[in-house]
Motif scaffolding. Structure first.
Motif, PDB file in Angstrom:
ATOM      1  N   ASP A 297      14.239  -0.442   5.212  1.00 61.50           N
ATOM      2  CA  ASP A 297      14.668   0.516   5.905  1.00 61.50           C
ATOM      3  C   ASP A 297      14.828   1.618   5.310  1.00 61.50           C
ATOM      4  OD1 ASP A 297      16.121   1.994   7.812  1.00 61.50           O
ATOM      5  OD2 ASP A 297      17.567   0.634   8.394  1.00 61.50           O
TER       6      ASP A 297
ATOM      7  N   SER B 148       7.227   5.492   7.538  1.00 60.33           N
ATOM      8  CA  SER B 148       7.639   6.302   6.571  1.00 60.33           C
ATOM      9  C   SER B 148       6.449   7.003   5.885  1.00 60.33           C
ATOM     10  CB  SER B 148       8.350   5.509   5.480  1.00 60.33           C
ATOM     11  OG  SER B 148       9.405   5.000   6.228  1.00 60.33           O
TER      12      SER B 148
ATOM     13  N   ARG C 223      18.624  -2.878   2.003  1.00 63.29           N
ATOM     14  CA  ARG C 223      17.817  -2.112   2.923  1.00 63.29           C
ATOM     15  C   ARG C 223      16.752  -2.995   3.291  1.00 63.29           C
ATOM     16  NH1 ARG C 223      18.106   3.100   3.678  1.00 63.29           N
ATOM     17  NH2 ARG C 223      19.588   4.462   2.499  1.00 63.29           N
ATOM     18  N   THR C 224      16.478  -4.200   2.471  1.00 64.13           N
ATOM     19  CA  THR C 224      15.143  -5.265   2.803  1.00 64.13           C
ATOM     20  C   THR C 224      15.592  -6.336   3.458  1.00 64.13           C
ATOM     21  OG1 THR C 224      14.633  -4.322   0.501  1.00 64.13           O
ATOM     22  CG2 THR C 224      13.716  -6.345   1.172  1.00 64.13           C
TER      23      THR C 224
ATOM     24  N   PRO D 113      21.257   2.385   6.193  1.00 64.71           N
ATOM     25  CA  PRO D 113      20.505   1.211   7.043  1.00 64.71           C
ATOM     26  C   PRO D 113      21.336   0.408   8.017  1.00 64.71           C
ATOM     27  CG  PRO D 113      20.849   0.578   4.689  1.00 64.71           C
ATOM     28  CD  PRO D 113      21.725   1.798   4.856  1.00 64.71           C
TER      29      PRO D 113
ATOM     30  N   ASP E 124      14.302   5.210   6.378  1.00 62.78           N
ATOM     31  CA  ASP E 124      14.334   6.136   7.190  1.00 62.78           C
ATOM     32  C   ASP E 124      15.571   6.696   7.511  1.00 62.78           C
ATOM     33  OD1 ASP E 124      11.594   6.585   6.884  1.00 62.78           O
ATOM     34  OD2 ASP E 124      11.014   5.532   8.653  1.00 62.78           O
TER      35      ASP E 124
ATOM     36  N   ASP F 271       7.722  -0.597   6.087  1.00 59.45           N
ATOM     37  CA  ASP F 271       8.888   0.128   6.417  1.00 59.45           C
ATOM     38  C   ASP F 271       9.338  -0.664   7.958  1.00 59.45           C
ATOM     39  OD1 ASP F 271       7.158   1.201   8.293  1.00 59.45           O
ATOM     40  OD2 ASP F 271       6.763   3.068   7.153  1.00 59.45           O
ATOM     41  N   VAL F 272      10.589  -0.322   8.157  1.00 60.99           N
ATOM     42  CA  VAL F 272      11.232  -1.018   9.276  1.00 60.99           C
ATOM     43  C   VAL F 272      10.963   0.164  10.633  1.00 60.99           C
ATOM     44  CG1 VAL F 272      13.592  -1.153  10.220  1.00 60.99           C
ATOM     45  CG2 VAL F 272      13.253  -2.056   8.157  1.00 60.99           C
ATOM     46  N   SER F 273      10.735  -0.583  11.696  1.00 64.80           N
ATOM     47  CA  SER F 273      10.978   0.085  12.897  1.00 64.80           C
ATOM     48  C   SER F 273      12.055  -0.210  13.760  1.00 64.80           C
ATOM     49  CB  SER F 273       9.438  -0.008  13.829  1.00 64.80           C
ATOM     50  OG  SER F 273       9.514   0.690  14.912  1.00 64.80           O
ATOM     51  N   HIS F 274      12.814   0.564  14.306  1.00 62.77           N
ATOM     52  CA  HIS F 274      14.056   0.249  15.258  1.00 62.77           C
ATOM     53  C   HIS F 274      13.559   0.281  16.617  1.00 62.77           C
ATOM     54  CE1 HIS F 274      16.402   0.297  11.874  1.00 62.77           C
ATOM     55  NE2 HIS F 274      15.891   1.556  11.299  1.00 62.77           N
TER      56      HIS F 274
ATOM     57  N   ARG G  80       8.930  -3.460  16.002  1.00 66.69           N
ATOM     58  CA  ARG G  80       9.615  -4.827  15.676  1.00 66.69           C
ATOM     59  C   ARG G  80       8.551  -5.750  16.137  1.00 66.69           C
ATOM     60  NH1 ARG G  80      14.420  -2.624  18.081  1.00 66.69           N
ATOM     61  NH2 ARG G  80      14.094  -4.101  19.538  1.00 66.69           N
TER      62      ARG G  80
END
Length: 176
Positions: A150, A36, A13-14, A156, A152, A124-127, A132
């Motif tokens: 990631d 998140s 996830r990282t 992932p 959320d 946290d990740v943004s899609h 981004r």
């Protein structure tokens, strides 16, 4: 002593967003909370906590708010701020340090974060394109590693082969 970070609890996830060495004299690990907005079941916060534990420093939560949310209504913004107020209170009760900044550009955020002397920063990740680009710009300005986690999605996005352009292409790949 090695400047690399220990492996995160969820490596699948990282993603490392820059190639900076950790700050050996860092006083904390910063969790830059964006999407998140929760303390429980949050892999990004768990990653920050694990890194902080391994390095023997506390975790500091950073919340950077923007004055205008694209396509956001004032009612939605009020709901988010009220939720963050509650989250901040719970974070303080759990022993986290908390910083809240208003209207931060990536350069401003990087400068403010550097003042806390972190060993590393986790977010946290943004899609979405806006998220981004914000994370990429901040990663380029930080002098310490920035890890994006990631947390959320059940699966992932990086674990699913091929480009992910829409839910209609993503779902069949996950089901396989």
């Amino acid at each position: 002593m090695d400047d690399t970070l220990p492996p995160p609890p969820s490596p699948e996830r990282t993603t490392l967003l820059n190639n900076r060495p950790r700050n050996r004299t860092g006083r904390c690990v910063i969790y830059w909370l964006q999407n998140s907005q929760r303390l429980h079941d949050n892999p990004a916060l768990a990653t920050a906590d694990a890194l902080a534990h391994d390095l023997g420093v506390p975790t500091l939560l950073w919340i950077a708010l923007t004055p205008r949310v694209p396509n956001g209504a004032s009612r939605s913004a009020r709901f988010m701020v009220e939720g963050l107020r509650d989250l901040t209170g719970r974070a303080l009760a759990r022993g986290y340090g908390v910083r809240v900044a208003w209207a931060c550009s990536p350069a401003d955020l990087a400068r403010r974060v550097a003042a806390d002397h972190p060993a590393a920063v986790v977010t946290d990740v943004s899609h979405l394109a806006r998220g981004r680009s914000q994370r990429a710009a901040t990663a380029a300005l930080l002098d310490v590693p920035l890890l994006a986690v990631d947390g959320d999605l059940v699966v992932p996005v990086a674990a699913v082969p091929g480009p992910q352009v829409a839910a209609r292409t993503f779902r069949p790949r996950v089901w396989q």
